[in-house]
Design an enzyme around this catalytic site. Sequence first.
Site, PDB file in Angstrom:
ATOM      1  N   PRO A   2      84.993  36.788 -56.163  1.00 28.50           N
ATOM      2  CA  PRO A   2      84.785  37.557 -57.373  1.00 28.50           C
ATOM      3  C   PRO A   2      83.816  38.723 -57.266  1.00 28.50           C
ATOM      4  O   PRO A   2      82.637  38.531 -57.014  1.00 28.50           O
ATOM      5  CB  PRO A   2      84.249  36.522 -58.367  1.00 28.50           C
ATOM      6  N   GLU A   3      84.339  39.915 -57.510  1.00 29.58           N
ATOM      7  CA  GLU A   3      83.519  41.086 -57.793  1.00 29.58           C
ATOM      8  C   GLU A   3      83.763  41.404 -59.263  1.00 29.58           C
ATOM      9  O   GLU A   3      84.346  40.584 -59.959  1.00 29.58           O
ATOM     10  CB  GLU A   3      83.891  42.227 -56.838  1.00 29.58           C
ATOM     11  N   LYS A  60      79.142  40.864 -61.988  1.00 30.58           N
ATOM     12  CA  LYS A  60      79.918  39.734 -61.488  1.00 30.58           C
ATOM     13  C   LYS A  60      79.739  38.498 -62.357  1.00 30.58           C
ATOM     14  O   LYS A  60      80.173  37.414 -61.990  1.00 30.58           O
ATOM     15  CB  LYS A  60      79.491  39.412 -60.047  1.00 30.58           C
ATOM     16  N   ARG A 153      65.972  53.798 -50.731  1.00 33.73           N
ATOM     17  CA  ARG A 153      66.581  52.982 -49.682  1.00 33.73           C
ATOM     18  C   ARG A 153      67.035  53.860 -48.524  1.00 33.73           C
ATOM     19  O   ARG A 153      68.060  53.571 -47.896  1.00 33.73           O
ATOM     20  CB  ARG A 153      67.773  52.211 -50.253  1.00 33.73           C
ATOM     21  N   ARG A 263      77.529  42.463 -43.182  1.00 30.73           N
ATOM     22  CA  ARG A 263      78.846  42.100 -43.724  1.00 30.73           C
ATOM     23  C   ARG A 263      79.948  42.786 -42.943  1.00 30.73           C
ATOM     24  O   ARG A 263      79.781  43.944 -42.529  1.00 30.73           O
ATOM     25  CB  ARG A 263      78.954  42.503 -45.196  1.00 30.73           C
TER      26      ARG A 263
END
Length: 277
Positions: A2-3, A60, A153, A263
């Site tokens: 699930p996104e 989500k 970031r 990932r």
Amino acid sequence: MPELAEAEFFRKRWHCAARGKMIRAVLTHDGAKIFRGTDVPALQRALRGQRFAWSETKAKQILLRFGDHAWVGVHLGMSGELRAEPACYEPRKHDHFVLKIAEHTLVFSDPRMFGRVQFHRGAVPPPWWTKIAPEIRSDAFTLEAVAAFLRRRARAPIKAVLLMQERFPGIGNWMADEILWRAALHPRRLAGSLTPAETKTLWRECHRVARLALDTIAGKGNYLPPDLNTHIPRSWLFWHRWEDGGRCPRTKRRLVREKVGGRTTCWSPARQKLSPR
DNA sequence: GTATTTGTTGTTGC
DNA sequence: TGCAACAACAAATA
């Protein structure tokens, strides 16, 4: 799986099947990890005899209200799903949270138990719900906010940054790859290296992919597609990212799969270059 | 037996 | 302090 769009798809399943209906029984697996930090007996007492009044999705996560004061939060984790089974359905091994109404059995199933069920009593939605970052499809998701986040970031790969829920709520692994592919950005580009034009493209594709994913996976308005993913076009990276020897739908060249930001990431080298153009 | 998985969190180290 | 990288969580599947 699930996104954000899958979460909305699953929420609609329960919503369409059971909104307004009275909860006759609440079945739970004692000690299941999805209830970590939750008072399960209190949850059961609060729901039984109440009506499933209302629900919504944010990123989500799913929020359900029972009666006027009982709130249940559902995070589907990596392998969670919501189903509406027949009334006679017998819960199985991974069905950790089950609600019985007259017409259906509502099932939250999650083999890996990375998902979560939270409970709150009160007149207004709980803090763990209201503190979720502003949705991508909202006015609060501004280009300026994205640009500022990329600066903060700066030394992380852009792929990893897109997975940070504090700024990109609801984006998961496949959506991040889809966005970068559409924006023609290499996933290993450092967030701080994006030009203003590239940042704007990224921001725009976040909006578009979130909108497209919701419309095609969860359906528009009250329409609920019969199955997950049935309406996703072949022109998306989505269908090709796991194929061995998969090809980019736009360039027809080979796709690449490697770990980025921890990932597995899929991209089209012919389209997504490491050096800024 | 090995490695993989559409997610999140805690720890470690720079 | 802030940020980045990585292991851990659990179970099924190839």
